[in-house]
Design a protein around this motif. Structure first.
Motif, PDB file in Angstrom:
ATOM      1  N   VAL A  39      14.872  30.419  64.307  1.00  0.00           N
ATOM      2  CA  VAL A  39      15.178  29.186  63.518  1.00  0.00           C
ATOM      3  C   VAL A  39      14.092  28.186  63.797  1.00  0.00           C
ATOM      4  O   VAL A  39      14.294  27.347  65.103  1.00  0.00           O
ATOM      5  CB  VAL A  39      16.611  28.870  63.630  1.00  0.00           C
ATOM      6  N   GLY A  40      13.238  27.723  63.052  1.00  0.00           N
ATOM      7  CA  GLY A  40      12.116  26.855  63.274  1.00  0.00           C
ATOM      8  C   GLY A  40      11.057  27.416  63.550  1.00  0.00           C
ATOM      9  O   GLY A  40       9.932  26.993  63.625  1.00  0.00           O
ATOM     10  N   SER A  41      10.748  28.819  63.832  1.00  0.00           N
ATOM     11  CA  SER A  41       9.432  29.520  63.678  1.00  0.00           C
ATOM     12  C   SER A  41       9.185  30.608  62.703  1.00  0.00           C
ATOM     13  O   SER A  41       8.340  30.277  61.876  1.00  0.00           O
ATOM     14  CB  SER A  41       9.201  30.126  65.120  1.00  0.00           C
ATOM     15  N   VAL A  42      10.108  31.440  62.427  1.00  0.00           N
ATOM     16  CA  VAL A  42      10.036  32.489  61.495  1.00  0.00           C
ATOM     17  C   VAL A  42      11.034  31.937  60.371  1.00  0.00           C
ATOM     18  O   VAL A  42      10.641  32.131  59.086  1.00  0.00           O
ATOM     19  CB  VAL A  42      10.372  33.838  62.089  1.00  0.00           C
ATOM     20  N   LEU A  43      12.047  31.480  60.748  1.00  0.00           N
ATOM     21  CA  LEU A  43      13.156  31.296  59.739  1.00  0.00           C
ATOM     22  C   LEU A  43      13.243  29.620  59.789  1.00  0.00           C
ATOM     23  O   LEU A  43      12.781  28.894  60.236  1.00  0.00           O
ATOM     24  CB  LEU A  43      14.753  31.617  60.121  1.00  0.00           C
ATOM     25  N   TYR A  44      13.764  29.054  58.542  1.00  0.00           N
ATOM     26  CA  TYR A  44      13.767  27.711  57.933  1.00  0.00           C
ATOM     27  C   TYR A  44      14.741  26.995  58.798  1.00  0.00           C
ATOM     28  O   TYR A  44      15.722  27.357  59.187  1.00  0.00           O
ATOM     29  CB  TYR A  44      14.224  27.448  56.745  1.00  0.00           C
ATOM     30  N   ASN A  45      14.171  25.742  59.413  1.00  0.00           N
ATOM     31  CA  ASN A  45      15.155  24.894  60.276  1.00  0.00           C
ATOM     32  C   ASN A  45      15.013  23.701  59.609  1.00  0.00           C
ATOM     33  O   ASN A  45      13.821  22.999  59.242  1.00  0.00           O
ATOM     34  CB  ASN A  45      14.553  24.882  61.637  1.00  0.00           C
ATOM     35  N   PRO A  46      16.256  22.968  59.267  1.00  0.00           N
ATOM     36  CA  PRO A  46      16.218  21.731  58.486  1.00  0.00           C
ATOM     37  C   PRO A  46      15.745  20.545  59.340  1.00  0.00           C
ATOM     38  O   PRO A  46      15.215  19.407  58.911  1.00  0.00           O
ATOM     39  CB  PRO A  46      17.801  21.328  58.295  1.00  0.00           C
TER      40      PRO A  46
END
Length: 621
Positions: free
Chosen positions: A183-190
């Motif tokens: 989360v924050g590299s491959v996946l979305y992180n707000p």
């Protein structure tokens, strides 16, 4: 700069699965499964954080063996192995010195000297050395290496040769090995995207200090045109001090990462020997090359290690330096023994070439933890058979079958020692070497199966059972050509269908971590005509790696295509007074593509290496 980089354009080989943090280890897979390293035909044994690594500048060449190789090399995984060949003394006197600079504050100096000592050329020497310092891609990390490799050859006659090899390599620093959450590299992180320079460790504490020393010998004696004896041996010592703080769980706010700490001090001495006798003879119309041998390897080592918890960190606004309590440690002693006998007969009949090989191995592993010793004894038989037909036009189709084994330490819930992991491969292919052109084209289709894999014991929690199985099927295509007008070409394509076919822990049907379905590469290198630009060579390449998955296949890492480029200028072609002076410029990941190399868990994803530019000036005489 690393073995991983050297194998980037090789079909079937998955490199740098740990991204930019892979510099301290040679981590790669062949045909979907982990591979092992050899040095001059002798295995480089591992233990905990001990994973020997030799700088590529000290090597003459690298050989890739795809598929099982246990028949000639003993315990080896099903995927394959990489054999590194050291720079050896040669009969001609020569010398080379070089300096290199690059981004990330890279500085490097190297030398390679050698030749005959006496007028008759019976005594030869070679001395190779390198020193390198650079900043890592992850913030506040560095890498340093200093290595020297002497070699001495005694040739009392044309039929006998003894070479003594030495190595001392010191790696005081080796970048970082930590990853970042998905989360924050491959996946979305707000909160935004994590930089590839993000360091979730502790810069003042993160360390990897390794010292390696090695001594070995290569002996050969040719009795006559039919019989040759070869005897090789190697001692390899490794010391490693390891300290790492790494992420474990990401909080719901997407910012706060809980962390753990791991420390270890490892020491190991490893020994390997291989003795073989080669006979060439005929039986009627059949021509034989019979190879028989005995090899052995052993290791003695220990590691004092421990893990604990570390303070959490805000990934987007990290504050370092909070107190960390060192975890309690315990000592583990490890001793291994393995020896085997083998025989291989290569039979030629007309255009047919048939190979039959068999081997018997005995292996023992001893592990002692807190005074409690466990011993595993294994015995394995492996075989190999292949048939190839060489047409006069350069086409050569073939079929092959090969087996492998890998000893496993530990016992099941009943106290019974685990059986060795077994592997088998079926392969068919065709090679084409056309006449009148320096080129080779090859195609292979293969089916590998690994059996006796450890998986969760559903009845006795905390124990394992050997019912796991994994399979890899695929296709490899490769073309290499060196054309008369100065163009060199290397192209490859790999298709892999790799998955766990049996498993109790939920992996059944899943793809192993970091294994793509498709890979492709193309490299072109052109020596420009003298009338256009004397001494100038340019090169460019593209490498594509398909999407991969984490361990439980819940995270898909996107595919990536990267471009590399090179430029070389031979000053001697322009001015004879500068003969031997060469400028070399290399650019890796030319367009500075930001990508994730692989994800292992939800909090361990590794960014790939960004753009690296190096410029080197060397002088050879």
């Amino acid at each position: 700069q690393s073995l991983n980089e050297a194998l980037r354009y090789t079909p079937g080989v998955i490199t740098e699965s740990r991204g930019a943090g892979a510099s301290r280890f040679d981590l790669f897979k062949i045909r979907g499964f982990d591979a092992v390293n050899y040095l001059n035909g002798l295995r480089m044994q591992k233990m905990n954080w001990v994973s020997p690594q030799v700088d590529p500048f000290l090597l003459e060449r690298v050989e890739i063996l795809r598929g099982p190789s246990s028949v000639l090399y003993g315990q080896a995984p099903t995927g394959g192995m990489v054999n590194q060949i050291s720079k050896l003394p040669i009969a001609a006197r020569f010398g080379e010195v070089g300096i290199q600079f690059g981004n990330n504050q890279q500085r490097q100096a190297s030398f390679d000297l050698g030749g005959p000592i006496d007028p008759e050329g019976r005594f030869l020497y070679r001395l190779t050395g390198i020193g390198r310092m650079e900043n890592g891609q992850i913030a506040d990390t560095k890498a340093e290496r200093f290595a020297i490799a002497p070699a001495f050859t005694f040739k009392p006659s044309e039929d006998s040769s003894l070479t003594l090899l030495g190595l001392h390599q010191r790696d005081p620093k080796a970048n970082a090995y930590v990853g970042v959450p998905s989360v924050g590299s491959v996946l979305y992180n707000p909160n935004g995207r994590l930089s590839r320079r993000t360091n979730v460790s502790e810069p003042n504490l993160e360390s990897f200090d390794r010292t390696q020393s090695s001594a070995g010998y290569l002996f050969s004696h040719r009795f006559n045109d039919a019989a040759t004896l070869r005897m090789n041996g190697q001692w390899f010592r490794s010391n490693v001090d390891y300290f790492s703080v790494y992420g474990t769980t990401l909080a719901a706010n997407g910012r706060t990462l809980s962390r753990s700490v791991s420390i270890s001090h490892d020491e190991m001495d490893a020994y390997a020997f291989d003795n073989q006798l080669e006979w060439k003879f005929n039986t009627g119309p059949l021509s034989h090359t019979l190879l028989t041998g005995f090899d052995a390897q052993a290791s003695e080592g220990y590691f004092v290690s421990g893990t604990g918890t570390a303070p959490a960190i805000d990934m987007f606004a990290p504050v370092y330096g909070r107190a960390i309590t060192l975890p309690a440690t315990r000592r583990t002693d490890v001793a291994t023994r393995q020896y085997g006998i083998y025989a291989q007969d290569e039979i030629r009949f007309g255009n047919f070439i048939a190979t039959f090989a068999g081997r018997s191995d005995w292996a023992q592993n001893k592990t002692t933890v807190a005074g409690v010793r466990s011993v595993t004894d294994d015995h394995a038989l492996t075989g190999r058979a292949a048939l190839l037909y060489r047409f006069d036009n350069g086409i050569a189709p073939y079929l092959s079958f090969a087996q492998s084994f890998t000893p496993l330490a530990g016992t099941d819930a009943t106290g019974r020692a685990f059986e060795p992991e077994r592997g088998v491969q079926y392969e068919a292919g065709i090679k084409y070497q056309p006449t009148g052109i320096n080129a080779l084209f090859s195609a292979a289709i293969f089916d590998l199966t690994r059996e006796n894999l450890l998986t969760t014991d559903l009845v006795n929690r905390g124990f394992s059972v050997q019912v796991g199985e994994a399979r890899s099927r695929g296709v490899e295509l490769e073309a290499k050509a060196s054309l008369d007008f100065g163009l060199n070409l290397a192209a490859s394509y790999t298709y892999l269908d790799t998955k766990y076919t049996k498993d109790n822990s939920g992996l059944q049907g899943l793809v192993p971590t970091g294994v793509p379905r498709h890979m492709a590469s193309l490299w072109l290198y052109y020596d420009l005509p003298a009338a256009l630009a004397p001494g100038l060579s340019v090169g460019a390449g593209v490498r594509y790696v398909g999407s991969t998955f984490n361990t439980n296949n819940t995270i898909e890492v996107p595919s990536v295509a990267l471009v590399d480029a090179a430029l070389r200028y031979d000053f001697g072609r322009l001015m004879p007074q500068l003969k031997g002076t060469t400028l070399q410029i290399n650019v890796k990941n030319l367009f500075d593509k930001e990508y994730v190399g692989a994800c292992y868990t939800s909090t361990t994803c590794a960014y790939g290496q960004g753009r690296v530019i190096t410029a080197g000036l060397s002088y050879r005489w």
